[in-house]
Design an enzyme around this catalytic site. Structure first.
Site, mmCIF file in Angstrom:
data_model
loop_
_atom_site.group_PDB
_atom_site.id
_atom_site.type_symbol
_atom_site.label_atom_id
_atom_site.label_comp_id
_atom_site.label_asym_id
_atom_site.label_seq_id
_atom_site.Cartn_x
_atom_site.Cartn_y
_atom_site.Cartn_z
ATOM 1 N N PRO A 75 -5.798 -4.083 -0.389
ATOM 2 C CA PRO A 75 -5.796 -2.690 -0.835
ATOM 3 C C PRO A 75 -4.704 -1.908 -0.149
ATOM 4 O O PRO A 75 -4.726 -2.077 1.283
ATOM 5 C CB PRO A 75 -7.431 -2.225 -0.811
ATOM 6 C CG PRO A 75 -8.070 -3.346 -0.816
ATOM 7 C CD PRO A 75 -7.187 -4.553 -0.140
ATOM 8 N N CYS A 76 -3.967 -1.018 -0.765
ATOM 9 C CA CYS A 76 -2.773 -0.430 0.246
ATOM 10 C C CYS A 76 -3.208 1.201 0.417
ATOM 11 O O CYS A 76 -2.542 1.614 1.130
ATOM 12 C CB CYS A 76 -1.791 -0.406 -0.689
ATOM 13 S SG CYS A 76 -2.021 0.729 -2.377
ATOM 14 N N GLN A 77 -4.328 1.659 0.058
ATOM 15 C CA GLN A 77 -4.437 2.958 0.292
ATOM 16 C C GLN A 77 -4.251 3.446 1.993
ATOM 17 O O GLN A 77 -4.027 4.553 2.150
ATOM 18 C CB GLN A 77 -5.691 3.366 -0.287
ATOM 19 C CG GLN A 77 -6.053 3.258 -1.866
ATOM 20 C CD GLN A 77 -6.293 2.097 -2.278
ATOM 21 O OE1 GLN A 77 -6.555 0.920 -1.539
ATOM 22 N NE2 GLN A 77 -7.059 2.006 -3.463
#
EC number: 2.1.1.37
Length: 347
Positions: A75-77
């Site tokens: 996940p890139c958040q």
């Protein structure tokens, strides 16, 4: 050539697998890990598989199936400008999920591993995190190659920059070069549906709201926030562009509607006869999947199984552009590709 065994972590809807399919690579996906049940269900519909949703933090890496090629896209958040940019210290633990993938790499030692993430990971703010990832992969016995690639350079009218890390086990004598840029891409107008439901067009109230957002942003010195691409329609109902354009900022929140930070399509008729198809609108779910390199048949598989538009918007925005993965694989594993074109590519 033996069938390529593949594993996908943080699988999404399987952009990696879609690239393998489109390249006609004889492969078997031995495991696909995806936490979200709806996304895992959609993955299975697209790829005719039957994987169950799983929490990667709960799997035993030693029991993970053996494989040749590992794909992973944490996940890139934690590293994205759209998030809080907390890095490894992300309050929801997303910044540490790289280490879950690393556990699988440590246990199974695949020949190749490819990671994808947002461009923000390479910025100075996350220098410690990025260098740590590369160093740990190197310590596990991998030569690493990384580069920020823009989907617009690889055959699709979509500005989407992502960093890719290609890791090759050191006992494999192979150098790697990222694919060079292509000079042409599919026109944005070629990706659009000719006629769409009026629900995708913005109401007068919504247009006024966007103008208000623009004004507030401008008053704060932030410049314009709205992103419009102008598409013309002629008297034959055909779309065209007066100049080449790129779609920008396809994110996972499109299902929430326009908020002044997402690309809207401005359809401009050449004459009054086509005025009914004019105006400002959102891209449709089908168009979003096309912008990510998926095929129309994938969309229809989802819709025939009652996958909602909001879910398709979300999954599209979270996915990887298939075209980019195809180009990387052509450079990395041409020996597995059946087409004569691919076999002519050498590292």
């Amino acid at each position: 050539m033996k069938k390529l065994k593949v594993a996908e972590l943080f699988a999404g809807i399987g952009a990696w697998s879609k690239a393998l399919e489109k390249l006609n690579i004889d492969h078997e996906v031995v495991e696909a890990i995806e936490f979200d049940e709806k996304t895992m269900h959609s993955y299975n519909l697209i790829h005719n598989s039957d994987f169950k949703s799983k929490d990667i933090t709960l799997i035993n890496p030693s029991e993970f199936p053996d494989h040749d090629l590992l794909f992973y896209s944490p996940p890139c958040q934690a590293f994205s400008v759209a998030g809080k940019q907390e890095g490894f210290d992300d309050s929801k633990g997303r910044g540490m999920l790289f280490f879950e993938a690393l556990k699988v790499i440590q246990a199974k030692k695949p020949k190749y591993a490819i990671m994808e993430n947002v461009k923000g990971l390479t910025q100075k703010k996350f220098q410690f995190e990025f260098e740590t990832m590369l160093q740990l992969l190197e310590q596990e016995g991998y030569n690493n190659y990384w580069k920020v690639l823009n989907a617009a350079d690889y055959g699709i009218a979509h500005h989407r920059e992502r960093v890719f890390i290609v890791s090759i086990r050191k006992d494999i004598e192979q150098n790697f070069m990222f694919p060079g840029k292509e000079n042409e891409f599919t026109s944005l107008s070629d990706l659009l549906e000719p006629h769409v439901d009026e629900k995708y067009y913005l109401s007068e109230v919504a247009c006024l709201r966007l103008n208000t957002i623009d004004k507030r942003a401008k008053d704060k010195g932030l410049g314009f926030k709205n992103i419009f691409v102008n598409i013309h329609i002629n008297d034959n109902g055909e779309f065209y562009e007066q100049e080449s354009q790129l779609f920008l900022n396809l994110d996972a929140n499109f299902f929430k509607g326009p908020d002044g930070k997402r690309t809207m399509i401005n359809v401009i008729p050449d004459s009054i006869s086509q005025s009914e198809y004019s105006g400002l609108r959102m891209p449709t779910p089908l168009e979003c999947l096309r912008l990510m390199g998926f095929e129309d048949k994938d969309y229809f598989k989802l819709k025939l199984n009652n996958i909602s538009n909001s879910q398709i918007y979300k999954m599209s925005g979270n996915s990887i552009v298939v075209n980019v993965v195809e180009k990387i694989l052509k450079q990395l594993i041409p020996q597995y590709i059946k087409s004569s074109e691919a076999l002519s590519i050498h590292n």
